[in-house]
Design an enzyme around this catalytic site. Sequence first.
Site, short mmCIF file in Angstrom:
data_model
loop_
_atom_site.label_atom_id
_atom_site.label_comp_id
_atom_site.label_asym_id
_atom_site.label_seq_id
_atom_site.Cartn_x
_atom_site.Cartn_y
_atom_site.Cartn_z
CD GLU A 1 -2.49 3.44 -5.58
OE1 GLU A 1 -3.56 2.91 -5.93
OE2 GLU A 1 -1.56 2.81 -5.07
NE ARG B 1 -4.23 -1.39 0.14
CZ ARG B 1 -4.27 -2.25 -0.87
NH1 ARG B 1 -3.31 -2.25 -1.77
NH2 ARG B 1 -5.27 -3.11 -0.99
CG HIS C 1 -2.66 -0.40 -7.22
ND1 HIS C 1 -3.15 0.18 -6.09
CD2 HIS C 1 -2.71 -1.74 -6.99
CE1 HIS C 1 -3.48 -0.76 -5.21
NE2 HIS C 1 -3.22 -1.93 -5.74
#
Length: 332
Positions: free
Chosen positions: A278, A249, A297
């Site tokens: 993000e 994370r 991601h």
Amino acid sequence: MHTVGKLMKVFVTRRIPQEGMKILSAAGTAVCMCEVSLWDSEEPVPRTELLKGVQGAQGLLCLLSDKIDTEVLDAAGPNLKVISTLSVGFDHLDLDEIKKRGIRVGYTPDVLTDATAELTVALLLSTARRLPEGVEEVKNGGWSSWKPLWLCGYGLSGSTVGIIGLGRIGMAIAKRLMPFGVKRLLYSGRTAKAYAAEVNGEFVPLDTLLSESDFIIVSCSLTPETQGLCDKAFFSKMKNTAVFVNSSRGAVVNQEDLYQALKNGQIAAAGLDVTTPEPLPTNHPLLTLKNCVVLPHIGSATYSTRGIMSDLAARNLLGGLQGTDMPSELKF
């Protein structure tokens, strides 16, 4: 089983892979008579639409990008029985509030372990061996002739690898790295793991892992203890030839401190599949560095994995609506 005529309202916050949608569509005509409303887009649902969409819903299928807090739960109302998230992480859910209301939660662990582990290894290799830099040099004419020290990086053979958080994904990464000739595998976390013996893992204090590892991989979950764990003090204990990789994370890393460590040669390179926020703004300082590889991601992004995640999230949702077993229920 619910009688015909009693429709159960379900809100899905994004267009999800067809495997899950097929299950929900079939449930619309059978099982528990779902009335599915969908935010039909590749992009996240705006907050106002989320608050509108959940009104009166018995079920909610959401993604990591949807913050499910008191405001959303209040908007949904007292009928909300189940929240199914298309993710292994659940730091976007206010679990205390959800528990208080007796709402069940489904998530998708295990199914994305292999894909995330593969991506982490790919990210480690491309960062350590400077692949994005090499590709760029080929494209911009920087490739002149063979040079003994040009684009040299770091290899896994004979190295010491440190994994922070040897859970399912951490273990899958370790298993994939061992055939590269890794000499020692260190790991740190809350407790020693019996299964670490399979990869000859040595349970060590974090400081030992930082000072002795050539590659450091963060694979822990985001908790109050791990938030901002990788900070100035953390990077200062690493070797200046060490490579840092994070596929857990973004909030585990203090990005300002990482930037300084990379810029000042405190550590050799970093590969990130997760950031805060993000998406990472295109003018972010980390993106100006050649020794930092940032991916959007994509840890679980294989067609088959996303399909299985979608299928599982849909089945979790239906189990919660019917008051039966959910294939993967979060116990909290």
